[in-house]
Design a protein around this motif. Sequence first.
Motif, PDB file in Angstrom:
ATOM      1  N   GLU A   1      17.889  15.451 -48.800  1.00 14.07           N
ATOM      2  CA  GLU A   1      17.580  14.110 -48.607  1.00 14.07           C
ATOM      3  C   GLU A   1      18.165  13.221 -47.731  1.00 14.07           C
ATOM      4  OE1 GLU A   1      19.393  10.612 -52.167  1.00 14.07           O
ATOM      5  OE2 GLU A   1      19.799  12.267 -52.883  1.00 14.07           O
ATOM      6  N   GLY A   2      17.599  12.355 -47.095  1.00 12.09           N
ATOM      7  CA  GLY A   2      17.786  11.840 -45.888  1.00 12.09           C
ATOM      8  C   GLY A   2      17.598  12.458 -44.901  1.00 12.09           C
ATOM      9  N   THR A   3      17.296  13.347 -44.912  1.00  9.77           N
ATOM     10  CA  THR A   3      17.123  14.426 -43.113  1.00  9.77           C
ATOM     11  C   THR A   3      15.764  14.360 -42.730  1.00  9.77           C
ATOM     12  OG1 THR A   3      16.303  16.468 -45.047  1.00  9.77           O
ATOM     13  CG2 THR A   3      18.231  16.573 -44.553  1.00  9.77           C
TER      14      THR A   3
ATOM     15  N   ARG B   1      12.924  15.908 -44.313  1.00 17.26           N
ATOM     16  CA  ARG B   1      12.396  15.528 -46.241  1.00 17.26           C
ATOM     17  C   ARG B   1      11.436  14.295 -45.388  1.00 17.26           C
ATOM     18  NH1 ARG B   1      15.417  14.332 -51.357  1.00 17.26           N
ATOM     19  NH2 ARG B   1      15.770  15.871 -51.628  1.00 17.26           N
TER      20      ARG B   1
END
Length: 228
Positions: free
Chosen positions: A91-93, A96
Amino acid sequence: MITVTAMKWAPPFASGQVRDHRVRWILNEVGWPYEVRLVDAPTMKSPPYLGSLQPFGQLPVLEEEGRPPMFESGAIVLDVAMRSGRCIGGEGTPERAAAIQWVVAGLNSVEPFLFNVAEVEYFMEDEAAKATRKPVVVALAKERLAMLDKARNGRACFVGDAFSVADLMFASILKIAHRLELLGELPALAAWQQSVLARPAHAKAEQDQMAEIARHSAADMRYDALRR
């Protein structure tokens, strides 16, 4: 329990390609069990189906206890991947974000060009109109596929070094190109697609779909024979 809607029957050119195979594939990848509910064309056009499951009379739909039904294969694939934390990066990378970007690109910037060719090939009955339109849509599709091949740049995966939903979606979309023989000038892209489709999770999804379609096609043929 998760339930996925799937076509009870499909023409031979669509067997193994109907979009519910994408949902089965991601569910197989993340290891979530599911059931399949087979529907036919009249059911998909019925008021209950249109009103509560899929407002455009299409499939797949993913139904899950405690959650509203979801439609659109791309949305379902992304939702399952994000909720499971598999095949999409953290998440948030940046990984992604890139995976989501490529899924949307596949659905918006590549698949429609292939569908234009499929529409001419399988559904256009006016032979004169077909002869005029086919070279145009084939050329546009090949141009878009060449752009995709250049963007992939020989990488084994679209995002980083691990299989993701981006690879799933493009390998699925390219099934249309493979069936329509549009990948002959792009052997590296064709080979990449086949390597992704060799994943066990995909093989099971495709085989299950094709077996169900074949079984119900045979049943319908027996029924028609009895009516004669």
